[in-house]
Design a protein around this motif. Structure first.
Motif, PDB file in Angstrom:
ATOM      1  N   LEU A   7       4.312  24.466 -17.902  1.00 44.94           N
ATOM      2  CA  LEU A   7       5.154  24.734 -19.054  1.00 44.94           C
ATOM      3  C   LEU A   7       6.360  23.812 -18.901  1.00 44.94           C
ATOM      4  O   LEU A   7       7.111  23.934 -17.934  1.00 44.94           O
ATOM      5  CB  LEU A   7       5.586  26.203 -19.022  1.00 44.94           C
ATOM      6  CG  LEU A   7       6.327  26.760 -20.215  1.00 44.94           C
ATOM      7  CD1 LEU A   7       5.420  26.760 -21.434  1.00 44.94           C
ATOM      8  CD2 LEU A   7       6.772  28.169 -19.919  1.00 44.94           C
ATOM      9  N   ALA A   8       6.548  22.867 -19.809  1.00 50.01           N
ATOM     10  CA  ALA A   8       7.568  21.854 -19.581  1.00 50.01           C
ATOM     11  C   ALA A   8       8.554  21.677 -20.732  1.00 50.01           C
ATOM     12  O   ALA A   8       9.681  21.240 -20.509  1.00 50.01           O
ATOM     13  CB  ALA A   8       6.901  20.510 -19.283  1.00 50.01           C
ATOM     14  N   GLU A  11      11.577  23.832 -25.915  1.00 48.94           N
ATOM     15  CA  GLU A  11      11.355  24.833 -26.977  1.00 48.94           C
ATOM     16  C   GLU A  11      10.426  25.953 -26.511  1.00 48.94           C
ATOM     17  O   GLU A  11      10.575  27.102 -26.933  1.00 48.94           O
ATOM     18  CB  GLU A  11      10.843  24.196 -28.273  1.00 48.94           C
ATOM     19  CG  GLU A  11       9.515  23.490 -28.166  1.00 48.94           C
ATOM     20  CD  GLU A  11       9.635  21.980 -28.173  1.00 48.94           C
ATOM     21  OE1 GLU A  11       8.629  21.329 -28.495  1.00 48.94           O
ATOM     22  OE2 GLU A  11      10.702  21.444 -27.843  1.00 48.94           O
ATOM     23  N   ASP A  12       9.473  25.631 -25.620  1.00 46.77           N
ATOM     24  CA  ASP A  12       8.615  26.667 -25.058  1.00 46.77           C
ATOM     25  C   ASP A  12       9.425  27.624 -24.181  1.00 46.77           C
ATOM     26  O   ASP A  12       9.261  28.840 -24.251  1.00 46.77           O
ATOM     27  CB  ASP A  12       7.478  26.056 -24.235  1.00 46.77           C
ATOM     28  CG  ASP A  12       6.467  25.318 -25.104  1.00 46.77           C
ATOM     29  OD1 ASP A  12       6.364  25.636 -26.307  1.00 46.77           O
ATOM     30  OD2 ASP A  12       5.765  24.429 -24.577  1.00 46.77           O
ATOM     31  N   PHE A  13      10.302  27.068 -23.355  1.00 45.23           N
ATOM     32  CA  PHE A  13      11.166  27.900 -22.515  1.00 45.23           C
ATOM     33  C   PHE A  13      12.037  28.805 -23.393  1.00 45.23           C
ATOM     34  O   PHE A  13      12.139  30.005 -23.146  1.00 45.23           O
ATOM     35  CB  PHE A  13      12.064  27.023 -21.630  1.00 45.23           C
ATOM     36  CG  PHE A  13      11.442  26.626 -20.325  1.00 45.23           C
ATOM     37  CD1 PHE A  13      11.788  27.269 -19.155  1.00 45.23           C
ATOM     38  CD2 PHE A  13      10.516  25.588 -20.260  1.00 45.23           C
ATOM     39  CE1 PHE A  13      11.235  26.904 -17.940  1.00 45.23           C
ATOM     40  CE2 PHE A  13       9.951  25.210 -19.053  1.00 45.23           C
ATOM     41  CZ  PHE A  13      10.307  25.873 -17.884  1.00 45.23           C
ATOM     42  N   ASN A  14      12.655  28.222 -24.420  1.00 41.13           N
ATOM     43  CA  ASN A  14      13.540  29.001 -25.292  1.00 41.13           C
ATOM     44  C   ASN A  14      12.795  30.122 -26.004  1.00 41.13           C
ATOM     45  O   ASN A  14      13.326  31.220 -26.161  1.00 41.13           O
ATOM     46  CB  ASN A  14      14.223  28.086 -26.312  1.00 41.13           C
ATOM     47  CG  ASN A  14      15.268  27.198 -25.673  1.00 41.13           C
ATOM     48  OD1 ASN A  14      15.775  27.505 -24.590  1.00 41.13           O
ATOM     49  ND2 ASN A  14      15.575  26.087 -26.313  1.00 41.13           N
ATOM     50  N   LYS A  15      11.562  29.846 -26.432  1.00 38.70           N
ATOM     51  CA  LYS A  15      10.769  30.873 -27.120  1.00 38.70           C
ATOM     52  C   LYS A  15      10.458  32.044 -26.176  1.00 38.70           C
ATOM     53  O   LYS A  15      10.538  33.203 -26.559  1.00 38.70           O
ATOM     54  CB  LYS A  15       9.462  30.263 -27.655  1.00 38.70           C
ATOM     55  CG  LYS A  15       8.697  31.229 -28.522  1.00 38.70           C
ATOM     56  CD  LYS A  15       7.535  30.680 -29.322  1.00 38.70           C
ATOM     57  CE  LYS A  15       6.796  29.518 -28.802  1.00 38.70           C
ATOM     58  NZ  LYS A  15       5.527  29.292 -29.508  1.00 38.70           N
ATOM     59  N   ILE A  16      10.132  31.727 -24.938  1.00 45.75           N
ATOM     60  CA  ILE A  16       9.825  32.780 -23.966  1.00 45.75           C
ATOM     61  C   ILE A  16      11.078  33.591 -23.640  1.00 45.75           C
ATOM     62  O   ILE A  16      11.033  34.818 -23.565  1.00 45.75           O
ATOM     63  CB  ILE A  16       9.196  32.188 -22.690  1.00 45.75           C
ATOM     64  CG1 ILE A  16       7.855  31.546 -23.036  1.00 45.75           C
ATOM     65  CG2 ILE A  16       9.000  33.263 -21.628  1.00 45.75           C
ATOM     66  CD1 ILE A  16       7.292  30.665 -21.955  1.00 45.75           C
ATOM     67  N   TYR A  17      12.212  32.910 -23.452  1.00 44.20           N
ATOM     68  CA  TYR A  17      13.459  33.624 -23.191  1.00 44.20           C
ATOM     69  C   TYR A  17      13.816  34.545 -24.358  1.00 44.20           C
ATOM     70  O   TYR A  17      14.268  35.663 -24.160  1.00 44.20           O
ATOM     71  CB  TYR A  17      14.618  32.650 -22.957  1.00 44.20           C
ATOM     72  CG  TYR A  17      14.583  31.934 -21.630  1.00 44.20           C
ATOM     73  CD1 TYR A  17      14.311  32.602 -20.444  1.00 44.20           C
ATOM     74  CD2 TYR A  17      14.847  30.566 -21.569  1.00 44.20           C
ATOM     75  CE1 TYR A  17      14.295  31.938 -19.228  1.00 44.20           C
ATOM     76  CE2 TYR A  17      14.834  29.892 -20.353  1.00 44.20           C
ATOM     77  CZ  TYR A  17      14.551  30.592 -19.189  1.00 44.20           C
ATOM     78  OH  TYR A  17      14.538  29.931 -17.990  1.00 44.20           O
ATOM     79  N   ARG A  18      13.608  34.073 -25.578  1.00 42.00           N
ATOM     80  CA  ARG A  18      14.023  34.842 -26.753  1.00 42.00           C
ATOM     81  C   ARG A  18      13.068  35.980 -27.093  1.00 42.00           C
ATOM     82  O   ARG A  18      13.505  37.100 -27.364  1.00 42.00           O
ATOM     83  CB  ARG A  18      14.152  33.915 -27.949  1.00 42.00           C
ATOM     84  CG  ARG A  18      14.498  34.657 -29.238  1.00 42.00           C
ATOM     85  CD  ARG A  18      14.765  33.730 -30.357  1.00 42.00           C
ATOM     86  NE  ARG A  18      16.143  33.248 -30.188  1.00 42.00           N
ATOM     87  CZ  ARG A  18      16.728  32.386 -30.990  1.00 42.00           C
ATOM     88  NH1 ARG A  18      16.077  31.891 -32.003  1.00 42.00           N
ATOM     89  NH2 ARG A  18      17.961  32.002 -30.781  1.00 42.00           N
ATOM     90  N   TYR A  19      11.760  35.708 -27.086  1.00 43.58           N
ATOM     91  CA  TYR A  19      10.792  36.695 -27.577  1.00 43.58           C
ATOM     92  C   TYR A  19       9.988  37.384 -26.469  1.00 43.58           C
ATOM     93  O   TYR A  19       9.306  38.377 -26.730  1.00 43.58           O
ATOM     94  CB  TYR A  19       9.810  36.038 -28.557  1.00 43.58           C
ATOM     95  CG  TYR A  19      10.502  35.414 -29.735  1.00 43.58           C
ATOM     96  CD1 TYR A  19      11.153  36.195 -30.686  1.00 43.58           C
ATOM     97  CD2 TYR A  19      10.523  34.024 -29.897  1.00 43.58           C
ATOM     98  CE1 TYR A  19      11.800  35.625 -31.756  1.00 43.58           C
ATOM     99  CE2 TYR A  19      11.165  33.443 -30.965  1.00 43.58           C
ATOM    100  CZ  TYR A  19      11.799  34.242 -31.899  1.00 43.58           C
ATOM    101  OH  TYR A  19      12.445  33.676 -32.957  1.00 43.58           O
TER     102      TYR A  19
END
Length: 119
Positions: A7-8, A11-19
């Protein structure tokens, strides 16, 4: 860790942190988000600058990835994971770190069903 397990993107990191949901113990925080379209899981690893200098952080990241890589068949597929290290990890040996990572994953009920029984 092979490319399909990484996972790099920010935007993927931000989506996981948020949702996503999170689970933690004293040494690690695990964020996770279901991704039904994925065949496998993806893992992102993060170590804060508060933990130590670049040498320490990179060593911790390599160790965390290796712990997951060796038992990746036990991880529940169709999920994105982010594993964050907290300060107490710096003093830990490899075996203690491994035990702590699998503890937080087990706590989040993210091991495959047939592997939840400890051998």
């Amino acid at each position: 860790m092979e490319k399909e397990y990484r996972l790099a993107k920010r935007e993927d990191f931000n989506k996981i942190y948020r949702y996503g949901k999170s689970m933690a113990n004293h040494q690690f925080v695990l964020y996770y988000l279901p991704q039904p379209k994925l065949e496998k899981f993806r893992l992102g690893v993060s170590v804060s600058k508060k933990v130590g200098n670049a040498v320490v952080r990179n060593r911790l990241r390599r160790m965390m990835k290796e712990i997951i890589r060796l038992k990746k068949d036990q991880m529940t597929p169709h999920y994105d994971y982010i594993l964050l290290a907290r300060k107490p990890v710096v003093e830990m040996e490899y075996a203690e770190m491994e035990k702590s990572i699998w503890h937080v994953i087990r706590k989040a009920s993210l091991l495959k069903r047939n592997d939840t029984i400890k051998k």
